[in-house]
Design a protein around this motif. Structure first.
Motif, PDB file in Angstrom:
ATOM      1  N   PRO A 178      67.788  85.408 -26.616  1.00 21.03           N
ATOM      2  CA  PRO A 178      67.600  84.901 -27.461  1.00 21.03           C
ATOM      3  C   PRO A 178      68.954  83.896 -26.945  1.00 21.03           C
ATOM      4  O   PRO A 178      68.909  82.254 -27.781  1.00 21.03           O
ATOM      5  N   TYR A 179      69.312  83.997 -25.798  1.00 27.53           N
ATOM      6  CA  TYR A 179      69.800  82.855 -25.253  1.00 27.53           C
ATOM      7  C   TYR A 179      69.486  81.285 -24.374  1.00 27.53           C
ATOM      8  O   TYR A 179      70.110  80.584 -24.219  1.00 27.53           O
ATOM      9  N   ARG A 180      68.112  82.067 -24.019  1.00 28.14           N
ATOM     10  CA  ARG A 180      67.848  81.070 -23.576  1.00 28.14           C
ATOM     11  C   ARG A 180      67.138  80.018 -23.656  1.00 28.14           C
ATOM     12  O   ARG A 180      66.693  80.269 -25.298  1.00 28.14           O
ATOM     13  N   ALA A 181      66.530  79.058 -23.020  1.00 30.33           N
ATOM     14  CA  ALA A 181      66.539  77.732 -24.082  1.00 30.33           C
ATOM     15  C   ALA A 181      65.394  77.871 -24.683  1.00 30.33           C
ATOM     16  O   ALA A 181      64.700  78.264 -23.691  1.00 30.33           O
ATOM     17  N   PRO A 182      64.121  77.544 -25.231  1.00 27.67           N
ATOM     18  CA  PRO A 182      63.110  77.651 -25.751  1.00 27.67           C
ATOM     19  C   PRO A 182      62.432  77.330 -24.496  1.00 27.67           C
ATOM     20  O   PRO A 182      60.794  77.896 -25.080  1.00 27.67           O
ATOM     21  N   GLU A 183      62.464  75.828 -23.874  1.00 35.49           N
ATOM     22  CA  GLU A 183      61.627  75.453 -22.788  1.00 35.49           C
ATOM     23  C   GLU A 183      62.089  76.601 -21.653  1.00 35.49           C
ATOM     24  O   GLU A 183      60.317  76.638 -21.403  1.00 35.49           O
ATOM     25  N   GLN A 228      69.552  72.052 -16.386  1.00 32.00           N
ATOM     26  CA  GLN A 228      71.914  72.229 -16.256  1.00 32.00           C
ATOM     27  C   GLN A 228      71.849  72.278 -17.902  1.00 32.00           C
ATOM     28  O   GLN A 228      72.637  72.916 -18.580  1.00 32.00           O
ATOM     29  N   LYS A 229      70.126  71.551 -18.607  1.00 30.21           N
ATOM     30  CA  LYS A 229      70.238  71.277 -19.968  1.00 30.21           C
ATOM     31  C   LYS A 229      69.898  72.766 -20.930  1.00 30.21           C
ATOM     32  O   LYS A 229      69.756  72.473 -21.741  1.00 30.21           O
ATOM     33  N   SER A 278      72.421  77.982 -23.212  1.00 27.01           N
ATOM     34  CA  SER A 278      72.817  78.671 -23.465  1.00 27.01           C
ATOM     35  C   SER A 278      74.089  78.910 -24.356  1.00 27.01           C
ATOM     36  O   SER A 278      74.921  79.786 -24.956  1.00 27.01           O
ATOM     37  N   PHE A 279      74.906  78.100 -23.845  1.00 30.13           N
ATOM     38  CA  PHE A 279      76.712  77.986 -24.437  1.00 30.13           C
ATOM     39  C   PHE A 279      76.363  77.666 -25.574  1.00 30.13           C
ATOM     40  O   PHE A 279      77.515  77.938 -26.809  1.00 30.13           O
ATOM     41  N   GLY A 280      75.628  76.898 -26.580  1.00 32.61           N
ATOM     42  CA  GLY A 280      75.502  76.755 -27.629  1.00 32.61           C
ATOM     43  C   GLY A 280      74.958  77.872 -28.494  1.00 32.61           C
ATOM     44  O   GLY A 280      75.303  77.604 -29.399  1.00 32.61           O
ATOM     45  N   VAL A 281      74.939  78.538 -28.123  1.00 27.31           N
ATOM     46  CA  VAL A 281      73.981  79.549 -28.811  1.00 27.31           C
ATOM     47  C   VAL A 281      75.451  80.348 -28.687  1.00 27.31           C
ATOM     48  O   VAL A 281      76.113  81.632 -29.590  1.00 27.31           O
ATOM     49  N   VAL A 282      75.955  81.107 -27.626  1.00 33.41           N
ATOM     50  CA  VAL A 282      77.254  81.476 -27.187  1.00 33.41           C
ATOM     51  C   VAL A 282      78.280  80.891 -28.369  1.00 33.41           C
ATOM     52  O   VAL A 282      79.390  81.551 -28.792  1.00 33.41           O
ATOM     53  N   LEU A 283      78.628  79.588 -28.475  1.00 32.63           N
ATOM     54  CA  LEU A 283      79.335  79.244 -29.207  1.00 32.63           C
ATOM     55  C   LEU A 283      78.679  79.681 -31.114  1.00 32.63           C
ATOM     56  O   LEU A 283      80.317  80.059 -31.740  1.00 32.63           O
ATOM     57  N   LEU A 284      77.763  79.472 -31.464  1.00 31.58           N
ATOM     58  CA  LEU A 284      77.539  79.422 -32.603  1.00 31.58           C
ATOM     59  C   LEU A 284      77.942  81.501 -33.106  1.00 31.58           C
ATOM     60  O   LEU A 284      78.082  81.169 -33.617  1.00 31.58           O
ATOM     61  N   GLU A 285      77.744  81.752 -31.886  1.00 32.55           N
ATOM     62  CA  GLU A 285      77.985  83.835 -32.438  1.00 32.55           C
ATOM     63  C   GLU A 285      79.775  83.299 -31.876  1.00 32.55           C
ATOM     64  O   GLU A 285      79.501  84.632 -32.970  1.00 32.55           O
ATOM     65  N   MET A 286      80.698  82.970 -31.228  1.00 38.10           N
ATOM     66  CA  MET A 286      81.909  82.613 -31.500  1.00 38.10           C
ATOM     67  C   MET A 286      82.056  82.350 -32.820  1.00 38.10           C
ATOM     68  O   MET A 286      83.275  82.842 -33.530  1.00 38.10           O
ATOM     69  N   ASP A 321      69.668  71.477 -29.674  1.00 42.49           N
ATOM     70  CA  ASP A 321      69.086  70.480 -30.080  1.00 42.49           C
ATOM     71  C   ASP A 321      67.503  71.168 -29.683  1.00 42.49           C
ATOM     72  O   ASP A 321      67.422  71.991 -28.036  1.00 42.49           O
ATOM     73  N   THR A 322      66.520  71.055 -29.881  1.00 41.56           N
ATOM     74  CA  THR A 322      64.757  71.908 -29.649  1.00 41.56           C
ATOM     75  C   THR A 322      64.380  70.941 -28.396  1.00 41.56           C
ATOM     76  O   THR A 322      63.541  71.094 -27.425  1.00 41.56           O
TER      77      THR A 322
END
Length: 749
Positions: free
Chosen positions: A630-635, A646-647, A652-660, A728-729
């Motif tokens: 679930p942390y991996r980007a949709p693409e 890199q994008k 992945s960082f965005g998902v971790v931040l949302l979890e925090m 962002d998707t």
């Protein structure tokens, strides 16, 4: 008897009058807000899911209707409608003007339907409106200029409709807007000047996928509050890029793709920090960061004066011939000089190549001798591997305790069966390491991880790579050594430091710093006897992880991609400073095993305490990419992209931040009557995005632990916007990690 008949007749008349008088009262029992909502129901021509079936005129209170929220208002005898959320129901019809009579309406969310027709100007008589979400419909007509008459309107999303025509100058009246999203319409014309300086609080602006033309407004550079991505892509903007866009905050990412822009890209301010993808598909653009050089304009030759022309005429054609001959001679000299320089360059390259080849064979001969010593050491000659460690080095005095420094390795050392230090301050040799006390920390697809306490009482982490099988070839070792050296040169306070490595046919070890306080996953779940992480600690962790990733992307020798960022790979020290582990590890696994299974399984199995790496090797199989994460980007999950970029790390960082921020896992269960189990899996990213679209209270989304820190509300909201931009998707719409890091550093300053 007569009197009794009169009494009966009187009672009958009274009963009939009671029925007649109460009948209209029963019809008028529904509140005025309810009648306005029934007007919307009447305007809906098709309701395939019967989502409005519960809206009944027989009710006296619309507050219990699906999708309606109410609140008690001072001075009103009944609750007033403050929110309408009927989204994603495929409703057909139009938006009636009667909704404008809902004077206390704050949120109107009708996105994801098939509503058509223009947006009525009377809708904006609802003077309390602050969020209007009408995207993903079939609405037509011009941009509703009356929207700017609403004094509290902050969020206006009309994207993916069929609005047409120019933006009106009245748009400058929308001074309270924070989000203006008009992407995917048919808006056209030149954007008038003087609009944007009036929108001092605008945070998000998306005008992409329309038909705007003319120059980009220079006053867009005055949007001091802008964050995330300024999206002007897929339009017909022409002319040069205004240098004033360089005045935008450093946290802004530009998207100017697919326009008709021309000229050199100004290298100032924010414009100088953009990547090449921000300017693609503008055939007339040139300069950095595009690999399109700007043509140097030829300097026009000075005109010949009148006297000169007279002299030429007097001298006849001879003078002109001499001048032409001189010009040809000059051009010939220049051509000859160019040829001479080219020949010299070729000779220099050949000489360098000859030196490199000679050095290579010399080193190869030494490596063969070194390998022989290594084989003898396997037959029972203790200590010989140390001498092998010096073989081929610049000098024996550089090796200490059996180690070769990284500098020695680069000069040609490095045989099989040796321990190589990446840090000259690391004084532990292999024998001491093997004699020390060791504790298993975890075991998985990436190997076994040990905590090893050496002689002086300090601890290191040792990862035993692969499955112990030999790959049988010195060439593979050279690849491994080159990869590890590149990893060892990556130094940052928020990245786990590689200290040394060991290679032998049947054993491959990585030695790193031991981080003592576990990982972020365990800290977020809460450990017995320890309080939950406060907001200040979570913000510190987020900033540290962002800085570490930004360094990995932009400052490391290889421009590393992590590829598998998640809370279990973020280690915490005693002060809760984060240290990112597991970058580059899958590439090493592919070099240390004859089977690709170790690399394929590595990302799906977590040891709980990582060491160095998980960037996907270029040869990674699709089976690895398709593993659920679930942390991996949709693409990446959809196999649209063959390897992480890199994008995808940014996602992945965005998902971790949302979890925090939310305290919820990246995939969670929520009640669902449509499933047999009564629950459905909901992605955290979609859940948070939907919450912001519907303008739900922050208390419904944030981790309850953070609610006690009232002063942090604005900081938490700002962090949510950073996380939403990261997830962002569209990968191109995500900011760079450098931008994300700067954005987080601005919070609470």
């Amino acid at each position: 008897m007569m009197r009794r008949r009169r009494l009966y007749l009187f009672a009958t008349i009274v009963s009939m009058m009671h029925i007649i008088l109460l009948a209209p009262m029963r019809c008028l029992a529904l509140s005025p807000d309810g009648l306005s909502l029934l007007a919307f129901k009447a305007a809906v021509s098709d309701d395939p899911s019967s989502s409005l079936a519960g809206w009944s005129e027989d009710d006296d209170d619309p507050c219990r209707w699906p999708g309606i929220s109410c609140a008690n208002v001072t001075g009103s005898a009944f609750p007033r409608v403050v929110g309408i959320a009927v989204s994603g129901k495929n409703l057909s019809g139009y938006i009636p003007s009667e909704l404008g009579t809902l004077l206390y309406l704050r949120r109107l969310n009708l996105h994801g339907n098939r509503l058509s027709g223009p947006i009525p100007a009377q809708l904006f008589n609802a003077s309390s409106l602050h969020s209007l979400f009408l995207y993903d419909n079939r609405l037509s007509g011009p941009f509703p200029a009356a929207a700017c008459d609403v004094p509290r309107l902050q969020n206006l999303d009309l994207s993916r409709n069929a609005l047409a025509g120019p933006l009106p100058p009245a748009l400058r009246g929308c001074r309270q807007l924070q989000r203006l999203i008009l992407a995917g319409n048919r808006l056209s014309g030149v954007i008038p000047t003087g609009i944007w300086p009036e929108m001092a609080g605008l945070v998000q602006l998306d005008l992409s996928s329309n038909a705007f033309e003319g120059p980009i407004p220079p006053d867009l550079g005055e949007l001091d509050s802008l964050g995330g991505t300024l999206n002007l892509s897929h339009n017909h903007f022409s002319g040069g890029i205004p240098s004033t866009l360089g005045n935008l905050p450093s946290t802004v990412s530009l998207d100017l793709r697919y326009n008709n822009l021309t000229g050199e890209i100004p290298g100032v301010g924010t414009l100088a920090n953009q990547g090449p993808t921000a300017f693609l598909n503008n055939p007339g653009l040139c300069g950095f960061p595009l690999l399109i050089p700007c043509e140097v304009r030829a300097v026009p030759a000075p005109e010949v004066s009148g006297a000169g022309r007279g002299a030429v005429a007097a001298g006849g054609s001879g003078t002109g011939t001499d001048e032409a001959t001189a010009g040809e001679r000059g051009r010939g000299m220049r051509t000859g000089l160019i040829v001479l320089i080219s020949v010299a360059d070729a000779a220099g390259v050949a000489l360098v190549g000859l030196v490199v080849v000679c050095a290579y064979w010399k080193v190869k001969d030494k490596d063969k001798g070194c390998a022989k010593l290594g084989r003898r050491s396997e037959k029972g000659e203790p200590g010989r591997w140390r001498r092998c460690g010096w073989c081929g080095a610049a000098g024996a005095e550089k090796g200490e305790g059996g180690f070769s420094s990284s500098d020695d390795e680069e000069e040609g050392g490095g045989a099989e069966g040796e321990m190589v230090s990446m840090d000259k301050g690391f004084k532990v040799d292999l024998e001491e390491l093997l004699r020390a006390s060791a504790y298993v920390l975890g075991k998985g697809g990436k190997g076994i991880v040990y905590k090893v306490v050496v002689g002086d009482g300090s601890a290191v982490a040792v990862r035993r790579l692969g499955d112990g099988e030999s790959v049988g070839g010195g060439g593979r070792y050279k690849e491994f050594a080159a990869e590890v050296r590149a990893m060892g040169r990556v130094r940052h306070p928020n990245l786990v430091k590689l200290r040394a490595y060991y290679w032998a046919p049947d054993e491959k070890l990585l030695i790193t710093d031991f981080i003592s306080n576990g990982n972020l996953a365990a800290a977020l779940r809460g450990r017995s006897g320890q309080p939950s992480l406060t907001w200040s600690v979570r913000l510190r962790i987020a900033r540290g992880v962002a800085r570490g990733l930004a360094h990995l992307h932009d400052c490391s020798p290889r421009k590393f991609v992590h590829g598998d960022l998640k809370p279990s790979n973020i280690l915490l020290d005693a002060d809760f400073n984060p240290h990112i582990s597991d970058f580059g590890l899958l590439r090493l696994l592919s070099l240390t095993s004859t089977s690709t299974s170790a690399a394929a399984n590595a990302s799906s199995t977590s040891t709980g305490l990582g060491l160095l790496g998980a960037a996907l090797p270029s040869s990674a199989k699709s089976s690895h990419i398709d593993l659920p994460n679930p942390y991996r980007a949709p693409e990446i999950r959809a196999a649209v992209a063959t390897r992480p970029a890199q994008k995808s790390d940014v996602y992945s960082f965005g998902v971790v931040l949302l979890e925090m921020l939310t305290g919820k896992p990246p995939e969670m269960s929520s009640p669902s009557p449509s499933t047999s189990s009564g629950e459905q899996v909901v992605g955290l990213v979609k859940w948070v995005a939907k919450g912001f679209d519907e303008a739900r209270p922050l208390t419904e989304m944030v981790d309850p632990v953070l609610l006690h820190e009232v002063h942090a509300k604005k900081e938490v909201v700002a962090a949510f916007y950073v996380a939403l931009a990261c997830t962002d998707t569209d990968p191109e719409a995500r900011p760079r990690m450098k931008t994300v890091s700067e954005n987080l550093d601005r919070i609470a300053k």
